[in-house]
Structure formats: C-alpha cells, structure tokens
Scaffold this motif. Structure first.
Motif, PDB file in Angstrom:
ATOM      1  N   TYR A   1       6.646  -8.653  -0.433  1.00  0.00           N
ATOM      2  CA  TYR A   1       6.108  -7.517  -1.192  1.00  0.00           C
ATOM      3  C   TYR A   1       4.627  -7.362  -0.858  1.00  0.00           C
ATOM      4  O   TYR A   1       3.864  -8.337  -0.894  1.00  0.00           O
ATOM      5  CB  TYR A   1       6.249  -7.759  -2.694  1.00  0.00           C
ATOM      6  CG  TYR A   1       7.675  -7.881  -3.167  1.00  0.00           C
ATOM      7  CD1 TYR A   1       8.395  -6.750  -3.532  1.00  0.00           C
ATOM      8  CD2 TYR A   1       8.298  -9.121  -3.248  1.00  0.00           C
ATOM      9  CE1 TYR A   1       9.713  -6.855  -3.971  1.00  0.00           C
ATOM     10  CE2 TYR A   1       9.608  -9.232  -3.684  1.00  0.00           C
ATOM     11  CZ  TYR A   1      10.304  -8.096  -4.039  1.00  0.00           C
ATOM     12  OH  TYR A   1      11.601  -8.201  -4.468  1.00  0.00           O
ATOM     13  N   ASP A   2       4.208  -6.132  -0.545  1.00  0.00           N
ATOM     14  CA  ASP A   2       2.779  -5.839  -0.377  1.00  0.00           C
ATOM     15  C   ASP A   2       2.163  -5.670  -1.760  1.00  0.00           C
ATOM     16  O   ASP A   2       2.763  -5.077  -2.653  1.00  0.00           O
ATOM     17  CB  ASP A   2       2.585  -4.554   0.435  1.00  0.00           C
ATOM     18  CG  ASP A   2       2.972  -4.739   1.894  1.00  0.00           C
ATOM     19  OD1 ASP A   2       2.703  -5.829   2.433  1.00  0.00           O
ATOM     20  OD2 ASP A   2       3.545  -3.802   2.479  1.00  0.00           O
TER      21      ASP A   2
ATOM     22  N   ARG B   1      12.253 -11.660   0.750  1.00  0.00           N
ATOM     23  CA  ARG B   1      11.651 -10.332   0.797  1.00  0.00           C
ATOM     24  C   ARG B   1      10.143 -10.496   0.605  1.00  0.00           C
ATOM     25  O   ARG B   1       9.698 -11.287  -0.229  1.00  0.00           O
ATOM     26  CB  ARG B   1      12.222  -9.438  -0.291  1.00  0.00           C
ATOM     27  CG  ARG B   1      11.626  -8.058  -0.243  1.00  0.00           C
ATOM     28  CD  ARG B   1      12.317  -7.100  -1.151  1.00  0.00           C
ATOM     29  NE  ARG B   1      11.605  -5.819  -1.101  1.00  0.00           N
ATOM     30  CZ  ARG B   1      11.857  -4.839  -1.915  1.00  0.00           C
ATOM     31  NH1 ARG B   1      12.794  -4.952  -2.824  1.00  0.00           N
ATOM     32  NH2 ARG B   1      11.184  -3.723  -1.815  1.00  0.00           N
TER      33      ARG B   1
ATOM     34  N   ARG C   1      -0.007 -10.176   0.200  1.00  0.00           N
ATOM     35  CA  ARG C   1       1.449 -10.111   0.209  1.00  0.00           C
ATOM     36  C   ARG C   1       2.014 -11.280  -0.590  1.00  0.00           C
ATOM     37  O   ARG C   1       1.412 -12.340  -0.677  1.00  0.00           O
ATOM     38  CB  ARG C   1       1.985 -10.160   1.640  1.00  0.00           C
ATOM     39  CG  ARG C   1       1.778  -8.878   2.402  1.00  0.00           C
ATOM     40  CD  ARG C   1       2.407  -8.920   3.774  1.00  0.00           C
ATOM     41  NE  ARG C   1       1.830  -9.909   4.657  1.00  0.00           N
ATOM     42  CZ  ARG C   1       0.699  -9.757   5.347  1.00  0.00           C
ATOM     43  NH1 ARG C   1       0.024  -8.645   5.251  1.00  0.00           N
ATOM     44  NH2 ARG C   1       0.263 -10.702   6.124  1.00  0.00           N
TER      45      ARG C   1
END
Length: 137
Positions: free
Chosen positions: A89-90, A87, A114
């Motif tokens: 993530y920003d 995954r 990110r």
C-alpha cells in the motif's frame, strides 16, 4: 540445500515437595527445504529429541523414588507446506503512520512511504512415535 539445526534448552525445576532438578533437551535435526517458484515453499525435517534428567531430589510421594539420572530419545519427522500473498500500500504524505514511524532521533531524515501486508498460511504435520515414559519425571 540441507540445513543442520541444533536446539538446546535447559530448565531447572524446583518444587516444595516431590522431585526436582535439571532437564536438558538437545534436539539436532536436518531440514530440507523445497520451493516451487513463488507459489509455495515446504520443508521436510528429520531429527531426534534427547532429554536428559539430572535430579537433586528423587523422592515421590506415594510411590517409588525416581532414578537420579534418566534420559529418553525420541525421533521426529515433520513436513510443512505453505504459501503467501502480499500487497503493498502506498501511504499519503503526512499520515499518522508515517509520523509514528519517523519518531526518534535516528529517524528524522527517513519517512515511511509504503506498507506491505503479508498473509502466510501453512500446514504442518509432526510425527513422533509412541515411547513409554512412565518412569520419567
């Protein structure tokens, strides 16, 4: 695609009493990777482990002395299968992780925007046949 591999390790073990000397492990193998789309990857590996002993001191307390030069060859087969989930993530501007990643002279113009988190579980099986080794150090 078959990939050849070669691992060589040499260790000089020194003891105050009993035997000491060099042990060299030479482990050539071939690895055949398999992949199914992005769902899983696996690999079959076949090889041998050759161990060479070159002893300086062959004396063993309470027993017969060892031979100065000994070796053993052990075949090995392994299979590994695994998968992965990830995954991304920003990160918000000015967060503490971006600040830490940007420290240093060469990173002043870069910023971390990110972060990727990956979990890669796998199962591996290694088969090594039984081989008598009572006379080895």
């Amino acid at each position: 695609k078959i990939t050849p591999k070669l691992a060589i390790t040499s260790t000089d073990f020194v003891r105050q009493q009993d035997y000491d000397g060099w042990r060299t492990d030479i482990a050539p193998s071939i690895v055949m990777p398999f992949r199914y789309k992005n769902y899983f990857q696996s690999a079959l590996s076949v090889g041998v482990n050759q161990t060479l002993y070159n002893l300086r001191d062959t004396e063993v307390s309470g027993g017969d002395d060892l031979s100065k030069n000994q070796d053993r060859t052990v075949p090995m087969v392994s299979y590994t299968v695994g998968t992965g989930v990830e995954r991304v993530y920003d990160l918000d501007k000015g967060n503490w992780l971006s600040e830490i990643a940007g420290l240093g002279k060469e990173n002043r113009d870069s910023s971390l925007v990110r972060l990727k988190h990956t979990i890669e579980p796998y199962v591996s099986y290694l088969y090594v046949p039984e081989k008598p080794q009572e006379d080895l150090p």
